[in-house]
Design a protein around this motif. Sequence first.
Motif, PDB file in Angstrom:
ATOM      1  N   SER A 120       0.811  -1.192  -0.074  1.00  0.00           N
ATOM      2  CA  SER A 120       0.032   0.112  -0.101  1.00  0.00           C
ATOM      3  C   SER A 120       0.929   1.243   0.042  1.00  0.00           C
ATOM      4  O   SER A 120       2.116   1.115   0.180  1.00  0.00           O
ATOM      5  CB  SER A 120      -0.796  -0.027   1.166  1.00  0.00           C
ATOM      6  N   ASP A 130       0.973   3.467   2.188  1.00  0.00           N
ATOM      7  CA  ASP A 130       1.623   3.736   3.800  1.00  0.00           C
ATOM      8  C   ASP A 130       3.037   2.732   3.507  1.00  0.00           C
ATOM      9  O   ASP A 130       3.853   3.463   4.281  1.00  0.00           O
ATOM     10  CB  ASP A 130       0.912   3.097   4.599  1.00  0.00           C
ATOM     11  N   ASP A 131       3.040   1.768   2.863  1.00  0.00           N
ATOM     12  CA  ASP A 131       4.391   1.118   3.153  1.00  0.00           C
ATOM     13  C   ASP A 131       5.623   1.595   2.580  1.00  0.00           C
ATOM     14  O   ASP A 131       6.533   1.306   2.860  1.00  0.00           O
ATOM     15  CB  ASP A 131       4.309  -0.321   2.443  1.00  0.00           C
ATOM     16  N   SER A 160       6.130   4.942   2.788  1.00  0.00           N
ATOM     17  CA  SER A 160       6.296   5.909   3.372  1.00  0.00           C
ATOM     18  C   SER A 160       6.722   5.672   5.130  1.00  0.00           C
ATOM     19  O   SER A 160       7.575   6.379   5.667  1.00  0.00           O
ATOM     20  CB  SER A 160       5.304   7.073   3.748  1.00  0.00           C
ATOM     21  N   ILE A 161       6.565   4.274   5.299  1.00  0.00           N
ATOM     22  CA  ILE A 161       7.088   3.946   6.649  1.00  0.00           C
ATOM     23  C   ILE A 161       8.591   3.894   6.841  1.00  0.00           C
ATOM     24  O   ILE A 161       9.103   4.450   7.940  1.00  0.00           O
ATOM     25  CB  ILE A 161       6.383   2.459   6.980  1.00  0.00           C
TER      26      ILE A 161
END
Lengths: 310, 260
Positions: free
Chosen positions: B166, B168-169, B171-172
């Motif tokens: 995703s 999010d993955d 930006s983590i």
Amino acid sequence: MKALDIKGLAKTYKGGVQALKGVDLTVEEGDFFALLGPNGAGKSTAIGIISSLVNKSSGSVKVFGHDLATDIVNAKSCIGLVPQEFNFNQFETLFQIVVNQAGYYGVPRSIAKERAEKYLKQLDLWDKRNSAGRELSGGMKRRLMIARALMHEPRMLILDEPTAGVDIEVRRSMWTFLKKINEEGITIILTTHYLEEAEMLCRNIAIIDEGQIVKNTSMKALLATLNVETYVFDIASGANKISIEGFETRANDDQTLEVDVLKKGGLNPVFEELSKRNIQVMSMRNKSNRLEELFVRLVEANQAKGTTNE
Amino acid sequence: MSNRNMTALYTIWIKECTRFLRIWVQTLVPPAITMSLYFVIFGKLMGDRIGPIDGSSYMEFIVPGLIMMAVITSSYSNVSSSFFSAKFQRNVEEILVAPVPTWVVIMGFVGGGVARASIIGVVVIFVSMFFVDIKIAHYAVIIVTTLLTSILFATAGLINGIYAKSFDDISIIPTFVLTPLTYLGGVFYSASMLEKVFNDFWQGVIQINPIYHMVNAFRYGFLGSADVNIILALSMLVGLNVLLFAVAYRLLSTGTGIRT
Ligand SMILES: Nc1ncnc2c1ncn2[C@@H]1O[C@H](COP(=O)(O)OP(=O)(O)OP(=O)(O)O)[C@@H](O)[C@H]1O
Ligand SMILES: [Mg+2]
């Protein structure tokens, strides 16, 4: 020469779905081949394996004699893929999309640009060449994927439901186009849920259901096995009371009569009986596409077999 | 290299460059703005209070580190977001169906990240000229360090993109790994300043950070002096590059995240 030679192809997805259970299939060079089957039958899975998008679980695939396992470069170069789902970059222009695709196959950029013009024109997309992918209508997107698949001039074109969501006029022009390139020598494999399309275009056919081939034959031979056809008569009234000797009949309502007619028997006795009863026939038509009937019967038979085996 | 592979590599690289140039407001402008802010706040406003470090003004000291920071972030995020979006939009399939060897795919995507990082490096140097007189001691060290660093983080971004499921993955890792490592990577301080705050153990830990070595090697290129052994720093960079290339190669050739 065999354009495609598949042996014992099986695929189990992570999570356990057995999408293919040992498929054997051959397609001769120059053929126009239909791969038919209900939703979830495994058509796209098979196409995915042939075109290196899906890892197989077991079995072998040869494309024009090149084994995917040992000679992937030559095998890939022979195939042009038009996938079921749109898979181009939404922000790149059509021109960039097709030129880049040629580049991935090693076609030099100058040649790629000439071909881009040729194929975008043939598929009626040249006016849109500077539009981004996302600005196209559904039917244009399908045609874009056909143009893209031809950019490296493959010997075989695989189309996974190319006419889904395409209007009748465009569908017809697509048929003409596919027929033309097939006559020029490109082997074509097509999946579709429009059976009249397969009937019109394809010489050979395989029906796949639940990961297995249930029929693999020529279109002519398949249609010849059909010995019964159902006709629907729209009549003034009295359908409920009619029975005709030697024919199976059903009344849908008082004005609609369905009659199963054996191929060799002909329709005359039906008309004779109807006129004898002074019943006026307003119109008459085939109940459905003949191939559709056959298809449903084959798939139902296969599924019945599946349930009794389990 | 065969002509076919050359053409494929050039095509992927051009496509990657076209992508970040098409969205230049998102890809090229932000680092220029962020770095200008750093220059104003840390260099001008606070630098005078901090005073010179190892004979250079604080501004001169932080410029190389800030350029490196921009290079690291942009090479990483270029490839992680480009590769992830190619998976997300499925257009990575255009490459998968074609006879493109894995190493060409890696070089093409990484090459895009390196191109963007290099442009940004030049932009940030240009911006810094408004604040400080740039002196360059060793051009070769600057170029080699920039290339090795951007290749390394572009490859790391590719690996992130391969695993990402995703948005999010992608930006983590930058938030939880890259940013802390960069801030602890000696952009804003020298080894002598660490002694006042950390005991030997923590100083040791900080100096294991590869970014610490990259920043210092890069600073050596500008100022002619640094806290680390330049040969060691460059060897470390080469070693890490080989390692990450091998990881990316393995992931892509087995089809991780791209083939079902
Ligand atoms: N990526 C995937 N992961 C898990 N299961 C999958 C995946 N793709 C397909 N399947 C499953 O494999 C089976 C065959 O799917 P496939 O897409 O090959 O069917 P199809 O014949 O192309 O159907 P349709 O006509 O609907 O396109 C289905 O049960 C489907 O749910
Ligand atoms: Mg399908």
